[in-house]
Motif scaffolding. Structure first.
Motif, PDB file in Angstrom:
ATOM      1  N   ALA A  81       0.830  -1.209   0.000  1.00 20.63           N
ATOM      2  CA  ALA A  81       0.000   0.000   0.000  1.00 20.63           C
ATOM      3  C   ALA A  81       0.859   1.251   0.000  1.00 20.63           C
ATOM      4  N   SER A  82       1.946   1.243   0.768  1.00 15.25           N
ATOM      5  CA  SER A  82       2.820   2.427   0.812  1.00 15.25           C
ATOM      6  C   SER A  82       3.548   2.623  -0.517  1.00 15.25           C
ATOM      7  N   ASP A  83       3.801   1.525  -1.250  1.00 20.04           N
ATOM      8  CA  ASP A  83       4.383   1.655  -2.595  1.00 20.04           C
ATOM      9  C   ASP A  83       3.400   2.356  -3.535  1.00 20.04           C
ATOM     10  N   LYS A  84       2.112   2.075  -3.356  1.00 19.82           N
ATOM     11  CA  LYS A  84       1.085   2.709  -4.188  1.00 19.82           C
ATOM     12  C   LYS A  84       0.849   4.160  -3.767  1.00 19.82           C
ATOM     13  N   SER A  85       0.945   4.433  -2.462  1.00 22.41           N
ATOM     14  CA  SER A  85       0.680   5.781  -1.930  1.00 22.41           C
ATOM     15  C   SER A  85       1.816   6.179  -0.992  1.00 22.41           C
ATOM     16  N   PRO A  86       2.990   6.502  -1.556  1.00 22.58           N
ATOM     17  CA  PRO A  86       4.176   6.726  -0.713  1.00 22.58           C
ATOM     18  C   PRO A  86       4.119   7.979   0.159  1.00 22.58           C
ATOM     19  N   THR A  87       3.181   8.871  -0.098  1.00 20.06           N
ATOM     20  CA  THR A  87       3.108  10.099   0.705  1.00 20.06           C
ATOM     21  C   THR A  87       2.000  10.042   1.761  1.00 20.06           C
ATOM     22  N   THR A  88       1.411   8.868   1.985  1.00 15.04           N
ATOM     23  CA  THR A  88       0.332   8.708   2.970  1.00 15.04           C
ATOM     24  C   THR A  88       0.917   8.218   4.291  1.00 15.04           C
ATOM     25  N   GLY A  89       0.945   9.116   5.278  1.00 13.34           N
ATOM     26  CA  GLY A  89       1.572   8.806   6.558  1.00 13.34           C
ATOM     27  C   GLY A  89       0.889   7.700   7.340  1.00 13.34           C
ATOM     28  N   ARG A  90      -0.402   7.542   7.158  1.00 18.77           N
ATOM     29  CA  ARG A  90      -1.154   6.515   7.901  1.00 18.77           C
ATOM     30  C   ARG A  90      -0.554   5.120   7.691  1.00 18.77           C
ATOM     31  N   LEU A  91      -0.073   4.839   6.499  1.00 15.14           N
ATOM     32  CA  LEU A  91       0.461   3.515   6.185  1.00 15.14           C
ATOM     33  C   LEU A  91       1.764   3.254   6.935  1.00 15.14           C
ATOM     34  N   TYR A  92       2.592   4.278   7.084  1.00 18.13           N
ATOM     35  CA  TYR A  92       3.844   4.114   7.842  1.00 18.13           C
ATOM     36  C   TYR A  92       3.554   3.965   9.332  1.00 18.13           C
ATOM     37  N   HIS A  93       2.473   4.578   9.784  1.00 17.05           N
ATOM     38  CA  HIS A  93       2.045   4.398  11.176  1.00 17.05           C
ATOM     39  C   HIS A  93       1.677   2.934  11.413  1.00 17.05           C
ATOM     40  N   HIS A  94       0.952   2.333  10.482  1.00 14.48           N
ATOM     41  CA  HIS A  94       0.599   0.915  10.601  1.00 14.48           C
ATOM     42  C   HIS A  94       1.869   0.044  10.625  1.00 14.48           C
ATOM     43  N   LEU A  95       2.830   0.376   9.753  1.00 14.05           N
ATOM     44  CA  LEU A  95       4.072  -0.398   9.712  1.00 14.05           C
ATOM     45  C   LEU A  95       4.869  -0.229  11.009  1.00 14.05           C
ATOM     46  N   ALA A  96       4.770   0.941  11.618  1.00 12.86           N
ATOM     47  CA  ALA A  96       5.454   1.163  12.901  1.00 12.86           C
ATOM     48  C   ALA A  96       4.896   0.238  13.973  1.00 12.86           C
ATOM     49  N   ILE A  97       3.581   0.112  14.011  1.00 12.51           N
ATOM     50  CA  ILE A  97       2.944  -0.751  15.015  1.00 12.51           C
ATOM     51  C   ILE A  97       3.401  -2.200  14.846  1.00 12.51           C
ATOM     52  N   LEU A  98       3.667  -2.603  13.600  1.00 12.85           N
ATOM     53  CA  LEU A  98       4.087  -3.979  13.325  1.00 12.85           C
ATOM     54  C   LEU A  98       5.585  -4.185  13.506  1.00 12.85           C
ATOM     55  N   SER A  99       6.310  -3.136  13.869  1.00 11.60           N
ATOM     56  CA  SER A  99       7.777  -3.225  13.967  1.00 11.60           C
ATOM     57  C   SER A  99       8.261  -3.196  15.407  1.00 11.60           C
ATOM     58  N   ARG A 100       7.440  -3.664  16.331  1.00 13.32           N
ATOM     59  CA  ARG A 100       7.807  -3.564  17.744  1.00 13.32           C
ATOM     60  C   ARG A 100       9.049  -4.369  18.107  1.00 13.32           C
ATOM     61  N   ALA A 101       9.386  -5.337  17.285  1.00 12.83           N
ATOM     62  CA  ALA A 101      10.586  -6.131  17.573  1.00 12.83           C
ATOM     63  C   ALA A 101      11.868  -5.379  17.217  1.00 12.83           C
TER      64      ALA A 101
END
Length: 532
Positions: free
Chosen positions: A187-207
């Protein structure tokens, strides 16, 4: 023996009038089911009596059937309205009436939240519904490409729900975490300027705390920032800023010190400990890079990007560097010169001063590692930011005085020792790989993509290859590393030419970088050669 050929069944083309009638009928049915779903979900969520909150097996099945009916109605609506023979007006109906958003909100999300609030009793039913909804979204992803970006994000959301409720089987949890991450990355590849998608990826990067901080920072520093990340990022910072945080934290010592330093800068909490946290991080950094070797390349550009995000105040309108970057292109060079003149005597805000101090101290450690090619990704990501700032004189008033220009020139001259294709980087044009039809971005290119300061750095077709899977994005061949060196040299050359030698300088005759005389400080310690 003769074989009789079978006739194909006759296919009659559907007329535009028939299609319109079909869509109207589907929509009328859809609205009825949607209203029932809203009514039921609202009634259940509003229930405050614990005795009435209990839902038996048959009732759950009925609710799942109701919401699945709504999903099927939406599916039929999309197939009919996006039919190949549909008129443009008919095709626009789905967007006009916000059908993808309505499908997610009333058909899936509200019911998932109802199920989540009734856990653990609703676990079996929640699993059933997630799988059904996931199948429907996957079907729409394949059959209705007009809303592909929406389906991808919904698939990521459903995978994240599935991951979140898995508490027994850690392997399944990891699998669904990976699936969710893959969808959000797509999704971020399709919409690279949408911050919401990076927020989702942050939540999944807790490790990975450094990667998580990078994603949170990026979600605030793109054209469409996700302001809710300002609250979410505190789930990373609060645990490490409290008492006894070092004893209870799961983080590696150096990662803990890095997150603590950024936590103080971002939140303003525990200001009295900032110096201690910063020193704790910096004193470990050189040895950590040495021990990590090539494995530091990825965290290296994450840290470089996090530094840049901090310098622009994580998208804070009060930050002068951020304001200048946002305004670029909307004001003339003359206006920018006037802005610079009026800012020279002004005191920058404390957050900017602190961010610059930390970034420059990190630069001082990293850029002194001579002959260590594992720091080049950090150099590349940093220079991409500097290249953008040199065209904004009002930002250089804050940025240039303490930036280690001399150390950067050492790094660039170092990689020039075995370099001969000078014409590749001595150009105003982006240095594209030779004999390569399809662009092959560097790993940090994907990490920087979408950030405010790289909009004009990459060519418009640089990320046009959509068949590169996530694992391949971060695979580095020897030739790819050579391209990174070319890119760093090109940025150094462009900084020297655009900045007219005010900071970094380049001699095309000797092919050597140097710095403006004012940055040749006699007291500056020469960097020592380090092993690669």
């Amino acid at each position: 023996m003769s074989i009789k050929s079978l006739k194909q069944p006759e296919l009659r083309a559907i007329s535009q009038e028939q299609l319109v009638t079909e869509v109207k009928g589907i929509y009328a049915s859809l609205v009825m089911v949607e209203s029932k779903c809203i009514e039921v979900d609202n009634a259940q969520n509003a229930e405050t009596d614990p005795a009435n909150k209990l839902i038996n097996h048959e009732q759950w099945q009925a609710l799942i059937a109701l919401h699945c009916t709504l999903l099927h109605e939406h599916h039929d609506f999309f197939l009919a309205s996006q039919h190949p023979s549909a008129s443009p007006a008919l095709r626009r109906l789905a967007a006009k009436y916000a059908m993808p958003a309505r499908m997610w909100r009333h058909g899936i999300h509200s019911f998932l939240e109802l199920l989540r609030h009734r856990l653990p009793g609703s676990l079996e039913h929640m699993l059933t519904f997630i799988y059904l909804a996931y199948s429907m979204m996957a079907l729409l992803y394949e059959t209705v490409p007009a809303f592909e970006e929406t389906w991808i994000e919904c698939l990521g959301d459903l995978s994240r729900y599935r991951m979140a409720i898995e508490e027994v089987n850690l392997r399944d949890r990891e699998i669904w975490t990976g699936i969710s991450r893959d969808w959000y990355s797509k999704a971020s590849d399709k919409s690279p300027t949408t911050g919401r998608l990076y927020h989702h990826l942050a939540i999944l990067s807790r490790a990975n705390a450094v990667q998580q901080l990078y994603y949170y920072a990026k979600s605030l520093c793109v054209a469409i920032p996700f302001d809710s990340a300002r609250d979410s990022i505190m789930t990373l910072f609060d645990p490490v800023l409290g008492p006894d945080s070092s004893r209870h934290s799961r983080l590696h010592h150096i990662d803990l010190a890095f997150v603590q330093t950024y936590g103080v800068m971002f939140s303003g909490k525990s200001q009295d400990k900032l110096g201690y946290y910063m020193e704790n991080f910096l004193k470990r950094l050189d040895d950590h890079i040495q021990v990590s070797g090539y494995q530091w390349r990825e965290p290296g550009y994450y840290i470089a990007i996090a530094n840049c995000c901090a310098i622009i105040g994580w998208g804070n309108e009060k930050n002068p560097v951020y304001r200048a970057i946002k305004a670029k292109g909307s004001v003339s060079d003359e206006s920018r010169d006037q802005t610079m003149t009026g800012t020279e005597g002004a005191e920058p805000d404390l957050q900017l001063v602190t961010a610059l101090r930390l970034a420059n101290k990190i630069h001082d450690v990293v850029f002194r590692r001579q002959k260590d090619l594992n720091v080049v990704p950090y150099l590349h990501a940093t220079l991409a930011f500097v290249y953008h700032l040199v065209s904004l004189p009002e930002t250089m008033v804050h940025f240039a005085p303490e930036f280690p220009w001399r150390l950067v020139s050492y790094q660039l001259n170092l990689v020039l020792r075995d370099y001969s294709a000078f014409e590749r980087f001595e150009s105003n044009q982006f240095p594209r790989p030779k004999n390569e039809e399809v662009p092959r971005p560097l790993p940090e290119d994907f990490a920087m993509r979408g950030l405010l300061w790289v909009e004009k750095y990459f060519p418009s077709d640089w990320f046009s290859e959509d068949k590169i899977i996530d694992d391949e994005k971060y695979f580095e061949s020897a030739s790819l590393f050579d391209e990174r060196i070319t890119r760093a040299l090109h940025l150094g050359y462009r900084i020297a030419t655009v900045g007219e030698g005010r900071w970094l300088q380049y001699d095309a005759t000797t092919h050597r970088f140097d710095v403006n005389q004012q940055y040749k400080l006699e007291s500056e310690r020469e960097p020592q050669d380090e092993g690669a």
